[in-house]
Scaffold this motif. Structure first.
Motif, short mmCIF file in Angstrom:
data_model
loop_
_atom_site.label_atom_id
_atom_site.label_comp_id
_atom_site.label_asym_id
_atom_site.label_seq_id
_atom_site.Cartn_x
_atom_site.Cartn_y
_atom_site.Cartn_z
N ALA A 199 0.84 -1.21 0.00
CA ALA A 199 0.00 0.00 0.00
C ALA A 199 0.87 1.25 0.00
N LEU A 200 0.35 2.30 -0.61
CA LEU A 200 1.07 3.57 -0.68
C LEU A 200 1.12 4.23 0.69
N THR A 201 2.23 4.92 0.95
CA THR A 201 2.32 5.82 2.09
C THR A 201 2.19 7.25 1.60
N LEU A 218 3.62 3.46 -19.22
CA LEU A 218 4.07 3.24 -17.84
C LEU A 218 2.93 2.68 -16.98
N LEU A 219 1.71 3.14 -17.23
CA LEU A 219 0.57 2.65 -16.47
C LEU A 219 0.37 1.15 -16.68
N PHE A 220 0.55 0.67 -17.92
CA PHE A 220 0.32 -0.74 -18.23
C PHE A 220 1.61 -1.55 -18.20
N ARG A 258 4.19 -0.90 -9.24
CA ARG A 258 3.39 -1.76 -10.09
C ARG A 258 2.13 -2.25 -9.38
N SER A 259 2.24 -2.65 -8.12
CA SER A 259 1.06 -3.15 -7.41
C SER A 259 -0.03 -2.09 -7.32
N CYS A 262 -3.64 -2.34 -9.15
CA CYS A 262 -4.84 -2.18 -8.32
C CYS A 262 -5.75 -1.10 -8.88
N PHE A 263 -5.16 0.00 -9.32
CA PHE A 263 -5.93 1.08 -9.93
C PHE A 263 -6.66 0.59 -11.18
N MET A 264 -5.98 -0.17 -12.01
CA MET A 264 -6.61 -0.67 -13.24
C MET A 264 -7.73 -1.66 -12.94
N ARG A 265 -7.54 -2.51 -11.92
CA ARG A 265 -8.61 -3.44 -11.56
C ARG A 265 -9.85 -2.69 -11.07
#
Length: 807
Positions: free
Chosen positions: A466-468, A515-517, A525-526, A530-533
């Motif tokens: 997860a992002l901080t 870069l997104l894909f 990448r995770s 997650c954003f794309m899902r």
């Protein structure tokens, strides 16, 4: 050295905070004991001084001779202590009678101990029951996998024999004989497949029954033999219950129902339903259930150890202040003998869960097992902070350079290149709005961490990926640094006379999409996946099950409609080849482009409404229909504004005012009451809710006042002057004040230049994102408090094998 009270507050499980011992409240009672003793010492000092004066007088009388003995002062002290013993009533007690504050402390401590014991017993029983169910499910899964593997081996063996059979002399002969034998063989093969399906069904049912899954409506095994084949002479359905959380699972479930209805051959369709794909889904669900169970067990162990430590610390403080050693020892023994301290059932179950997970899901690899069972967020390094500062400084420097170059070249003058204005405005707006949203998300993450709001649990994010807040700030700074670098390079190329320079911003968009894909493990990448899902689930609403992260992201999209429009223009401009042969008006004057812009304006509200509808069908909550009505009203208001733009008559002016005002009030009510939980009836905090995370209530009231000011402006802005004043005010304020009133600009025509219009549009889009960032904090705060109220700290994973009922 950090005080234990601070360490304790930082270690308490936020969702279970109300169940922990009230360490701060007990400390306050100890302070009361201290103050009472101090007051008692102050009053007794006066009495002791008078007694000392009397003793001194006695000594003086002895010196002067007056019939007094030299031992009189000793007798006086002895008589004083004897009188105190008489007043105490029982000098033989090991524990002196406590005063009022000490009794209050012991009673409060006893209540806290009972509270902790009760909560622990409840959670222990819940987790033990869940553990038994999950372990049973694992046994069923192992049996089903073994049965399918055995029958797959049997089919492979039969296939090998069927390939060898035609070469035997008995089957060689005329073509008719061969054809007849093939037809007989196919009939036999079909019969064998049906027999095998029934056998698989019987074995699977037997495996389920061995593990406690009963079949409602089916006769016992001894009766089944009398009634015929197929367990009672009728087809029995064995299902692995996988929730229809996506279109594929939903279609499979519908297909199973159709097969059950249409199948009339008497053979059990169980084998068709217990196939490898569904077994994989079941295995994933059981694995997730093990992970959630282990997380709950670890939290309960932490709950036990923290409370034991808190009771130990507070009792030490009590005995130090009061001197009640015997009472403290008795209570300490009571704590040590409590179930939350002595019970080892949780520890045993935790070891069993770890052992089973290690064997069945981690290939006996301890590191892999702990990666799933106990994921930990990686510690932030100074390198991330350094990169944030580096990219931010680079962005500021390059932006100043770009401003100087643009002013020197006159590119933004009134006679400048209009096509360049359009391309730069749209491309820069896309990335600037994304960067601003990332920055505000970083601010939200920082505030959620500071207030101990568990956003990873609420959004179901994995802690170690997860992002901080530092990561979000780094993404924001990197995006803006990259965009301004490209703009500077583009401007240099224009001044150098290089052709097709407008393709440079287009290359930036292509590289960003790549870069997104990007499948490689670079640049979070995770998070990207997650954003794309989540975006896939939003776009295909209502076919996917809606969880918190899904509708939270969909709400963000309703504030990013300007970004979607900028993306539409950039895609049209570069994909249509306008930067090489056609002017930019090719896109903006095209009717299909305009229609698509209308569709883009409606899509976020449509997706959000469909999510509400899906949740209503699953949860049967009428509030979800009311929430969908909010987004439908926004779409209606947008449609009326579009109609007014095509037909600017007084009637449509009033329709715009009515629909837009109604939508604004509707949205404000929902923000206040539903999303933020304010205006709770009979709340102890006026106009707020009972539970608040921020200590300063003034912050909540300021937000509410700004929202009320928004409502006042939305009801009174009719004149152009008032609209212009509201437009200026909307650029000054930073919250949710007049940001929902962007429709006033389309109704109240204001005479401003095109560049000023772009600046105002970008400012309004930016302020809407800021409003959304402000909304995010209170929305998640309310969600966190709902979890705390129900003591939800671990998610509940649905199990695949259930009791089955056949009609």
């Amino acid at each position: 050295m950090v005080k234990f009270s601070r360490e304790y507050e930082a270690s308490v499980i936020p969702e279970w905070k109300g169940a922990f011992v009230d360490y701060k409240g007990l400390k306050k009672l100890i302070k009361k004991i201290k103050l009472a003793q101090r007051d008692a010492d102050g009053s007794s000092s006066g009495d002791s001084s008078s007694e000392e004066a009397a003793l001194a007088a006695g000594v003086e009388s002895v010196g002067y001779g007056g019939g007094f003995s030299v031992l009189d002062p000793v007798h006086a002290l002895a008589s004083r202590f004897s009188s105190e013993d008489e007043e105490s009533g029982d000098s033989g007690e090991l524990v002196p009678s406590t005063d009022k504050h000490e009794r209050e402390f012991l009673e409060k401590a006893d209540e806290e101990l009972e509270k902790v014991n009760t909560f622990y017993a409840t959670k222990e029983a819940e987790l033990l029951g869940r553990g038994e169910a999950v372990i049973d499910q694992l046994r069923i899964l192992a049996d089903v996998k073994r049965i399918l593997a055995d029958h797959a081996a049997t089919r492979r063996a039969r296939g090998t024999l069927s390939m060898v059979a035609p070469s035997s002399p008995a089957l060689s002969g005329s073509g008719l004989a061969t054809q007849q034998s093939m037809s007989d063989g196919s009939a036999e093969l079909q019969q064998a497949q049906m027999t095998e399906g029934a056998a698989v069904a019987d074995e699977v049912m037997a495996a389920l029954e061995r593990n406690g899954v009963s079949f409602v409506g089916l006769p016992a095994k001894k009766d089944a033999k009398k009634e015929g084949s197929g367990r009672g002479g009728r087809p029995s359905t064995v299902r692995i219950d996988i929730p229809a959380s996506n279109p594929g699972r939903a279609a499979l479930k519908v297909w199973e129902e159709l097969v059950n209805v249409l199948r009339k051959d008497g053979a059990s369709p169980a084998a068709a339903f217990v196939h490898r794909k569904k077994v994989q889904h079941a295995e994933k669900n059981i694995r997730d259930a093990f992970m959630a169970l282990y997380r709950g067990l670890e939290l309960l162990k932490k709950f036990s150890s923290l409370n034991v430590k808190a009771f130990t610390k507070i009792l030490k403080k009590f005995v130090k202040v009061s001197g009640q050693q015997r009472a403290t020892d008795l209570f300490s023994q009571k704590v040590k003998g409590s179930s939350f301290n002595t019970s080892n059932k949780v520890l045993q179950l935790s070891d069993e869960v770890e052992s089973l997970f290690l064997k069945h899901f981690a290939g006996n690899d301890k590191m892999v097992a702990m990666k799933y069972l106990n994921p930990k967020q990686p510690k932030s390094t100074h390198m991330v902070t350094f990169l944030v500062g580096l990219f931010t400084g680079t962005f500021v420097s390059l932006f100043i350079i770009y401003t100087i170059l643009a002013h020197a070249s006159g590119i933004f003058a009134s006679v400048g290149d209009t096509a360049y204005h359009e391309v730069v405005y749209h491309v820069f707006s896309i990335f600037a709005l994304i960067s601003l949203h990332c920055f505000l998300y970083g601010c939200n993450l920082f505030m959620w961490k500071s207030t101990r709001i568990n956003q990873n649990f609420i959004f179901d994010f994995v802690p170690n990926t997860a992002l901080t807040h530092r990561d979000a700030f780094l993404m924001s700074a990197f995006i803006m640094c990259t965009v301004v670098t490209v703009l500077v390079i583009n401007l240099f190329l224009i001044n150098a006379g290089v052709p097709y320079t407008n393709a440079v911003p287009g290359a930036l968009i292509v590289l960003s999409a790549g870069l997104l894909f990007c499948p490689f493990n670079v640049f979070y990448r995770s998070t990207r996946y997650c954003f794309m899902r989540i975006m896939r689930k939003i776009i295909f609403s209502p076919f996917y099950k809606v969880v918190m992260a899904d509708f939270f992201m969909a709400d963000q999209l309703t504030s990013q409609i300007p970004l979607l429009r900028h993306t539409e223009f950039a895609a049209c401009y570069f994909m249509a080849g306008s930067f090489r042969a056609y002017p930019y008006e090719t896109c903006t004057k095209n009717q299909q482009y305009k229609h698509l812009a209308y569709v883009i304006s409606f899509l976020p509200y449509y997706w959000r409404a469909m999510q509400c509808l899906r949740r209503y069908l699953e949860e049967h909550d009428v509030n979800q229909l009311a929430n969908a009505g909010k987004y439908v009203s926004a779409m209606v208001a947008a449609a009326v504004r579009l109609k007014y733009k095509a037909t600017p008559t007084p009637f449509w002016v009033w329709m715009v005012l009515i629909t837009s005002t109604g939508t604004t009030v509707y949205q404000l009510y929902w923000d206040f009451v539903k999303d933020w939980g304010f205006f709770t009836p009979k709340s102890k905090n006026l106009w707020l809710r009972d539970d608040l995370i921020l200590k300063n209530k003034f912050t909540y009231y300021v937000s509410m006042v700004l929202y009320f000011v928004q409502l006042i402006f939305s009801m009174t802005l009719v004149q152009k002057g008032a609209a212009f004043g509201a437009l200026i005010f909307s650029q000054m304020q930073m919250l949710n004040l007049v940001l929902r009133l962007s429709w006033t600009k389309s109704v109240m025509k204001i005479s401003i230049t095109k560049n000023e219009t772009r600046l105002l549009d970008f400012s309004r889009a930016s302020l809407e994102i800021i409003r959304r960032g402000h909304w995010n904090f209170y929305r998640l705060e309310n969600e966190h408090l709902n979890n705390v109220g129900k003591f939800r700290a671990v998610k509940t994973v649905p199990l695949p094998f259930h009791e089955l009922e056949t009609d």
